[in-house]
Design a protein around this motif. Structure first.
Motif, PDB file in Angstrom:
ATOM      1  N   GLY A  88      -6.575  -2.559  26.846  1.00 36.38           N
ATOM      2  CA  GLY A  88      -6.658  -3.315  28.091  1.00 36.38           C
ATOM      3  C   GLY A  88      -7.332  -2.538  29.210  1.00 36.38           C
ATOM      4  O   GLY A  88      -8.169  -3.071  29.945  1.00 36.38           O
ATOM      5  N   MET A  89      -6.987  -1.250  29.329  1.00 41.61           N
ATOM      6  CA  MET A  89      -7.638  -0.403  30.337  1.00 41.61           C
ATOM      7  C   MET A  89      -9.145  -0.329  30.098  1.00 41.61           C
ATOM      8  O   MET A  89      -9.961  -0.516  31.020  1.00 41.61           O
ATOM      9  CB  MET A  89      -7.061   1.014  30.279  1.00 41.61           C
ATOM     10  CG  MET A  89      -5.622   1.163  30.667  1.00 41.61           C
ATOM     11  SD  MET A  89      -5.093   2.891  30.435  1.00 41.61           S
ATOM     12  CE  MET A  89      -3.331   2.737  30.716  1.00 41.61           C
ATOM     13  N   ASN A  90      -9.512  -0.035  28.856  1.00 37.63           N
ATOM     14  CA  ASN A  90     -10.935   0.153  28.543  1.00 37.63           C
ATOM     15  C   ASN A  90     -11.753  -1.098  28.819  1.00 37.63           C
ATOM     16  O   ASN A  90     -12.818  -1.043  29.446  1.00 37.63           O
ATOM     17  CB  ASN A  90     -11.092   0.559  27.075  1.00 37.63           C
ATOM     18  CG  ASN A  90     -10.708   1.999  26.826  1.00 37.63           C
ATOM     19  OD1 ASN A  90     -10.054   2.639  27.641  1.00 37.63           O
ATOM     20  ND2 ASN A  90     -11.097   2.528  25.692  1.00 37.63           N
ATOM     21  N   LEU A  91     -11.286  -2.238  28.330  1.00 37.97           N
ATOM     22  CA  LEU A  91     -12.057  -3.468  28.490  1.00 37.97           C
ATOM     23  C   LEU A  91     -12.116  -3.911  29.947  1.00 37.97           C
ATOM     24  O   LEU A  91     -13.152  -4.410  30.406  1.00 37.97           O
ATOM     25  CB  LEU A  91     -11.447  -4.574  27.621  1.00 37.97           C
ATOM     26  CG  LEU A  91     -11.568  -4.371  26.109  1.00 37.97           C
ATOM     27  CD1 LEU A  91     -10.868  -5.503  25.368  1.00 37.97           C
ATOM     28  CD2 LEU A  91     -13.037  -4.292  25.681  1.00 37.97           C
ATOM     29  N   ALA A  92     -11.026  -3.729  30.689  1.00 41.46           N
ATOM     30  CA  ALA A  92     -11.011  -4.136  32.090  1.00 41.46           C
ATOM     31  C   ALA A  92     -11.998  -3.309  32.906  1.00 41.46           C
ATOM     32  O   ALA A  92     -12.785  -3.853  33.698  1.00 41.46           O
ATOM     33  CB  ALA A  92      -9.602  -4.002  32.666  1.00 41.46           C
ATOM     34  N   VAL A  93     -11.980  -1.988  32.737  1.00 42.07           N
ATOM     35  CA  VAL A  93     -12.884  -1.126  33.505  1.00 42.07           C
ATOM     36  C   VAL A  93     -14.320  -1.318  33.040  1.00 42.07           C
ATOM     37  O   VAL A  93     -15.261  -1.281  33.850  1.00 42.07           O
ATOM     38  CB  VAL A  93     -12.448   0.348  33.389  1.00 42.07           C
ATOM     39  CG1 VAL A  93     -13.443   1.265  34.079  1.00 42.07           C
ATOM     40  CG2 VAL A  93     -11.059   0.532  34.006  1.00 42.07           C
ATOM     41  N   SER A  94     -14.520  -1.543  31.746  1.00 43.86           N
ATOM     42  CA  SER A  94     -15.864  -1.819  31.252  1.00 43.86           C
ATOM     43  C   SER A  94     -16.436  -3.067  31.911  1.00 43.86           C
ATOM     44  O   SER A  94     -17.588  -3.081  32.371  1.00 43.86           O
ATOM     45  CB  SER A  94     -15.837  -1.996  29.725  1.00 43.86           C
ATOM     46  OG  SER A  94     -17.119  -2.311  29.226  1.00 43.86           O
ATOM     47  N   ILE A  97     -17.297  -2.359  35.632  1.00 45.63           N
ATOM     48  CA  ILE A  97     -18.535  -1.590  35.781  1.00 45.63           C
ATOM     49  C   ILE A  97     -19.759  -2.476  35.550  1.00 45.63           C
ATOM     50  O   ILE A  97     -20.729  -2.438  36.316  1.00 45.63           O
ATOM     51  CB  ILE A  97     -18.543  -0.399  34.804  1.00 45.63           C
ATOM     52  CG1 ILE A  97     -17.494   0.634  35.220  1.00 45.63           C
ATOM     53  CG2 ILE A  97     -19.920   0.249  34.735  1.00 45.63           C
ATOM     54  CD1 ILE A  97     -17.304   1.752  34.216  1.00 45.63           C
ATOM     55  N   LEU A  98     -19.723  -3.285  34.499  1.00 47.96           N
ATOM     56  CA  LEU A  98     -20.873  -4.131  34.185  1.00 47.96           C
ATOM     57  C   LEU A  98     -21.131  -5.167  35.271  1.00 47.96           C
ATOM     58  O   LEU A  98     -22.279  -5.471  35.597  1.00 47.96           O
ATOM     59  CB  LEU A  98     -20.668  -4.810  32.837  1.00 47.96           C
ATOM     60  CG  LEU A  98     -20.709  -3.887  31.623  1.00 47.96           C
ATOM     61  CD1 LEU A  98     -20.346  -4.645  30.359  1.00 47.96           C
ATOM     62  CD2 LEU A  98     -22.077  -3.249  31.479  1.00 47.96           C
ATOM     63  N   GLN A  99     -20.073  -5.720  35.849  1.00 48.39           N
ATOM     64  CA  GLN A  99     -20.252  -6.691  36.924  1.00 48.39           C
ATOM     65  C   GLN A  99     -20.899  -6.051  38.144  1.00 48.39           C
ATOM     66  O   GLN A  99     -21.694  -6.687  38.850  1.00 48.39           O
ATOM     67  CB  GLN A  99     -18.899  -7.310  37.291  1.00 48.39           C
ATOM     68  CG  GLN A  99     -18.372  -8.256  36.232  1.00 48.39           C
ATOM     69  CD  GLN A  99     -16.948  -8.690  36.469  1.00 48.39           C
ATOM     70  OE1 GLN A  99     -16.421  -8.552  37.564  1.00 48.39           O
ATOM     71  NE2 GLN A  99     -16.296  -9.208  35.427  1.00 48.39           N
ATOM     72  N   ALA A 100     -20.591  -4.776  38.375  1.00 48.61           N
ATOM     73  CA  ALA A 100     -21.209  -4.069  39.500  1.00 48.61           C
ATOM     74  C   ALA A 100     -22.656  -3.702  39.193  1.00 48.61           C
ATOM     75  O   ALA A 100     -23.556  -3.917  40.014  1.00 48.61           O
ATOM     76  CB  ALA A 100     -20.406  -2.809  39.828  1.00 48.61           C
ATOM     77  N   VAL A 101     -22.897  -3.149  38.011  1.00 47.50           N
ATOM     78  CA  VAL A 101     -24.235  -2.678  37.652  1.00 47.50           C
ATOM     79  C   VAL A 101     -25.225  -3.832  37.557  1.00 47.50           C
ATOM     80  O   VAL A 101     -26.384  -3.713  37.957  1.00 47.50           O
ATOM     81  CB  VAL A 101     -24.184  -1.893  36.328  1.00 47.50           C
ATOM     82  CG1 VAL A 101     -25.588  -1.603  35.800  1.00 47.50           C
ATOM     83  CG2 VAL A 101     -23.429  -0.586  36.522  1.00 47.50           C
ATOM     84  N   ILE A 279     -11.524 -11.383  33.298  1.00 46.63           N
ATOM     85  CA  ILE A 279     -10.395 -11.812  34.123  1.00 46.63           C
ATOM     86  C   ILE A 279      -9.933 -10.713  35.074  1.00 46.63           C
ATOM     87  O   ILE A 279      -9.802 -10.918  36.282  1.00 46.63           O
ATOM     88  CB  ILE A 279      -9.222 -12.255  33.228  1.00 46.63           C
ATOM     89  CG1 ILE A 279      -9.582 -13.504  32.438  1.00 46.63           C
ATOM     90  CG2 ILE A 279      -7.979 -12.507  34.068  1.00 46.63           C
ATOM     91  CD1 ILE A 279      -8.507 -13.917  31.459  1.00 46.63           C
ATOM     92  N   VAL A 280      -9.670  -9.535  34.517  1.00 44.41           N
ATOM     93  CA  VAL A 280      -9.006  -8.488  35.295  1.00 44.41           C
ATOM     94  C   VAL A 280      -9.811  -8.052  36.522  1.00 44.41           C
ATOM     95  O   VAL A 280      -9.254  -7.978  37.631  1.00 44.41           O
ATOM     96  CB  VAL A 280      -8.663  -7.285  34.389  1.00 44.41           C
ATOM     97  CG1 VAL A 280      -8.116  -6.126  35.213  1.00 44.41           C
ATOM     98  CG2 VAL A 280      -7.647  -7.701  33.334  1.00 44.41           C
ATOM     99  N   PRO A 281     -11.121  -7.742  36.396  1.00 47.41           N
ATOM    100  CA  PRO A 281     -11.847  -7.312  37.603  1.00 47.41           C
ATOM    101  C   PRO A 281     -11.810  -8.329  38.735  1.00 47.41           C
ATOM    102  O   PRO A 281     -11.691  -7.963  39.910  1.00 47.41           O
ATOM    103  CB  PRO A 281     -13.278  -7.100  37.088  1.00 47.41           C
ATOM    104  CG  PRO A 281     -13.117  -6.803  35.640  1.00 47.41           C
ATOM    105  CD  PRO A 281     -11.978  -7.648  35.196  1.00 47.41           C
ATOM    106  N   HIS A 282     -11.900  -9.614  38.391  1.00 46.76           N
ATOM    107  CA  HIS A 282     -11.860 -10.643  39.434  1.00 46.76           C
ATOM    108  C   HIS A 282     -10.494 -10.686  40.115  1.00 46.76           C
ATOM    109  O   HIS A 282     -10.403 -10.771  41.346  1.00 46.76           O
ATOM    110  CB  HIS A 282     -12.193 -12.010  38.839  1.00 46.76           C
ATOM    111  CG  HIS A 282     -13.655 -12.236  38.663  1.00 46.76           C
ATOM    112  ND1 HIS A 282     -14.495 -12.597  39.689  1.00 46.76           N
ATOM    113  CD2 HIS A 282     -14.447 -12.141  37.566  1.00 46.76           C
ATOM    114  CE1 HIS A 282     -15.730 -12.720  39.248  1.00 46.76           C
ATOM    115  NE2 HIS A 282     -15.725 -12.438  37.958  1.00 46.76           N
ATOM    116  N   LEU A 283      -9.436 -10.639  39.322  1.00 47.15           N
ATOM    117  CA  LEU A 283      -8.090 -10.663  39.910  1.00 47.15           C
ATOM    118  C   LEU A 283      -7.870  -9.464  40.818  1.00 47.15           C
ATOM    119  O   LEU A 283      -7.309  -9.593  41.914  1.00 47.15           O
ATOM    120  CB  LEU A 283      -7.042 -10.681  38.790  1.00 47.15           C
ATOM    121  CG  LEU A 283      -6.940 -11.963  37.967  1.00 47.15           C
ATOM    122  CD1 LEU A 283      -5.927 -11.789  36.844  1.00 47.15           C
ATOM    123  CD2 LEU A 283      -6.551 -13.141  38.846  1.00 47.15           C
TER     124      LEU A 283
END
Length: 345
Positions: A88-94, A97-101, A279-283
């Protein structure tokens, strides 16, 4: 002096009212709440199942005072809970990062072909050499990183632009998807195990997967935390970031590779698992604001809590039948995805 000013209710003309995410007490409260959710979910995940355990029984099992429960807790539930948290940590941070880049709010690890590359080699090993299942994890990791490298090469033209990465990712994902379909047609009598991998199954996972995943998680998440400030600059756009002295292309390559490693290691451990990185980055941004110095640690806690809770739900709601956690995440993710689309239109 007016009554409002005398009572402290007025503000000087130069004073601006800070929003909730800008208040330190609110940020602290959010992180405390996320930590409490994660710890509560972890304890429930260890205690829930066909044999329900109290906290005292968990401690007895972990300390060896109750040998009959030790195997349930130490060999089955604890490593599964830790694996779900790491994934969960890995996929959320991945995804963050991609949404920012890529300046794309709907980006997640599948957009750079990581999932499809992992699926191609992972499922290939499962179907072609079912007696060599120990090779599935390293093969899936190799496939994920190979797909990411291919996308880099296809997208490179004097630098990497987000649109080219997305288009190259679509092409590589389609090619890998065709390869997966070919494997499943050619080895249709062995498809059952591959279906579990395609839906992100946590069953039959243990300390082997945890030991294989945690070094990647530790290093990559530490780098994401250390360089979160650079993401804040990168999202300003190429011109603004360049004017501030940033090497935009070098940082874009670095962060895309970092996201690929995070996603590849997670997918290689549990299979194809979608929507966590969406989901997670948006929340987290909705609660903490856009500052990546806050959203990176927030995504670490929220991603772990979400997947631990989803995995526990997957194995308990229809007990004794267990459904892959990928199906649960899809059921949660699709309505949220539609909500995002509705807000964007």
């Amino acid at each position: 002096m007016s009554a409002a000013t005398a009572s402290g209710g007025g503000r000087s003309p130069g004073t601006t009212r800070r929003s909730l995410p800008e208040r330190s007490w609110f940020r602290t409260g959010v992180f405390v709440a996320l930590a409490v959710l994660l710890v509560t979910g972890a304890l429930y995940a260890i205690g829930a199942g066909s044999v329900h355990l109290s906290i005292g029984q968990m401690l007895d099992a972990l300390t060896g005072r109750d040998a009959s429960l030790r195997r349930i807790v130490w060999d089955i539930r604890l490593p599964r809970m830790l694996l779900a948290a790491l994934v969960g940590m890995n996929l959320a941070v991945s995804g963050l990062i991609l949404q920012a880049v890529m300046s794309n709010p709907l980006a997640d690890p599948s957009i750079i072909g990581v999932s499809s590359g992992a699926g191609l080699l992972g499922i290939g090993v499962m179907l072609v050499a079912p007696s060599r299942l120990a090779l599935v994890t390293p093969a899936a990791f190799a496939g994920a990183m190979g797909a990411a490298a291919a996308i880099f090469l296809l997208a490179w033209e004097g630098g990497i632009q987000p649109l080219r990465i997305i288009l190259a990712g679509v092409a590589v994902s389609a090619l890998c998807g065709a390869g997966i379909s070919a494997f499943m047609v050619l080895f249709s009598d062995r498809v059952a195990g591959a279906l579990m991998f395609m839906n992100g199954a946590m069953s039959m996972r243990g300390w082997t997967e945890v030991r294989g995943l945690w070094p990647y998680s530790l290093v990559a998440l530490a780098l994401a935390l250390c360089f979160a400030r650079r993401l804040n600059v990168l999202v300003l756009g190429d011109d603004a970031a360049g004017s501030m002295g940033m090497n935009v292309q070098a940082n874009r390559v670095f962060f895309t590779a970092l996201a690929a490693v995070l996603a590849a290691s997670a997918v290689s451990a549990v299979g194809l698992l979608g929507f966590v990185g969406l989901i997670v980055p948006h929340l987290v941004r909705m609660v903490l604001g856009p500052d990546h110095r806050l959203t990176v640690p927030g995504s670490i806690l929220a991603g772990a809590a979400l997947l631990v809770a989803s995995d526990t739900l997957s194995r308990t709601v229809f007990s004794p039948i267990e459904i892959p956690v990928g199906i649960t995440m899809t059921a949660l993710g699709v309505p949220f995805f539609l909500f995002l689309l509705r807000r964007a239109l």
